[in-house]
Scaffold this motif. Structure first.
Motif, PDB file in Angstrom:
ATOM      1  N   VAL A  96       0.862  -1.184   0.000  1.00  0.00           N
ATOM      2  CA  VAL A  96       0.000   0.000   0.000  1.00  0.00           C
ATOM      3  C   VAL A  96       0.899   1.236   0.000  1.00  0.00           C
ATOM      4  O   VAL A  96       1.912   1.260   0.685  1.00  0.00           O
ATOM      5  CB  VAL A  96      -0.905   0.017   1.262  1.00  0.00           C
ATOM      6  N   LEU A  97       0.525   2.249  -0.777  1.00  0.00           N
ATOM      7  CA  LEU A  97       1.291   3.492  -0.753  1.00  0.00           C
ATOM      8  C   LEU A  97       1.204   4.130   0.621  1.00  0.00           C
ATOM      9  O   LEU A  97       0.139   4.183   1.225  1.00  0.00           O
ATOM     10  CB  LEU A  97       0.752   4.473  -1.795  1.00  0.00           C
ATOM     11  N   VAL A  98       2.329   4.613   1.128  1.00  0.00           N
ATOM     12  CA  VAL A  98       2.357   5.277   2.419  1.00  0.00           C
ATOM     13  C   VAL A  98       1.741   6.665   2.277  1.00  0.00           C
ATOM     14  O   VAL A  98       2.091   7.426   1.384  1.00  0.00           O
ATOM     15  CB  VAL A  98       3.804   5.387   2.952  1.00  0.00           C
ATOM     16  N   GLN A  99       0.795   6.981   3.154  1.00  0.00           N
ATOM     17  CA  GLN A  99       0.109   8.263   3.144  1.00  0.00           C
ATOM     18  C   GLN A  99       0.842   9.251   4.051  1.00  0.00           C
ATOM     19  O   GLN A  99       1.181   8.929   5.178  1.00  0.00           O
ATOM     20  CB  GLN A  99      -1.324   8.068   3.657  1.00  0.00           C
ATOM     21  N   HIS A 100       1.094  10.455   3.541  1.00  0.00           N
ATOM     22  CA  HIS A 100       1.768  11.505   4.301  1.00  0.00           C
ATOM     23  C   HIS A 100       0.891  12.736   4.368  1.00  0.00           C
ATOM     24  O   HIS A 100       0.029  12.950   3.517  1.00  0.00           O
ATOM     25  CB  HIS A 100       3.084  11.904   3.609  1.00  0.00           C
ATOM     26  N   ALA A 101       1.160  13.586   5.368  1.00  0.00           N
ATOM     27  CA  ALA A 101       0.480  14.880   5.472  1.00  0.00           C
ATOM     28  C   ALA A 101       1.285  15.885   4.647  1.00  0.00           C
ATOM     29  O   ALA A 101       2.482  16.037   4.845  1.00  0.00           O
ATOM     30  CB  ALA A 101       0.403  15.330   6.920  1.00  0.00           C
ATOM     31  N   SER A 125      -0.658   5.226   7.086  1.00  0.00           N
ATOM     32  CA  SER A 125      -0.228   6.601   7.365  1.00  0.00           C
ATOM     33  C   SER A 125       1.188   6.611   7.912  1.00  0.00           C
ATOM     34  O   SER A 125       1.565   5.744   8.706  1.00  0.00           O
ATOM     35  CB  SER A 125      -1.155   7.255   8.387  1.00  0.00           C
ATOM     36  N   CYS A 126       1.964   7.605   7.487  1.00  0.00           N
ATOM     37  CA  CYS A 126       3.321   7.798   7.994  1.00  0.00           C
ATOM     38  C   CYS A 126       3.246   8.065   9.491  1.00  0.00           C
ATOM     39  O   CYS A 126       2.478   8.916   9.940  1.00  0.00           O
ATOM     40  CB  CYS A 126       3.957   8.984   7.256  1.00  0.00           C
TER      41      CYS A 126
END
Length: 80
Positions: A19-24, A57-58
């Motif tokens: 899964v792609l890592v989600q960042h803010a 999420s990161c």
């Protein structure tokens, strides 16, 4: 308005469990809160919001998000 209101979702090429890592990331930005270089996730001009509780999420972005949310709540309770 809370500092967290200005952050949306961004992704980088690193994957966690496929899964792609989600960042803010700030809208129109390419650097995540943790410092990673990312691409903002946009859908027809709408910036997808960052979800700090997501499984992909990161951790650093989520930690900073939580700190900002706590500061916003503390400031709101104290008043101007």
């Amino acid at each position: 308005m809370s500092e967290t209101a200005y952050w949306g979702c961004g992704v980088e090429g690193v994957r966690r469990n496929s899964v792609l890592v989600q960042h803010a990331v700030r809208t129109e930005g390419t650097t995540a809160w943790c410092g990673a270089s990312v691409r903002p996730v946009m859908i027809d001009g709408w910036h997808v919001p960052f979800v700090p509780t997501g499984t992909a999420s990161c951790r650093e972005c989520a930690r900073r998000w939580e700190q900002a949310a706590k500061m916003a709540q503390k400031t709101a309770l104290q008043g101007p």
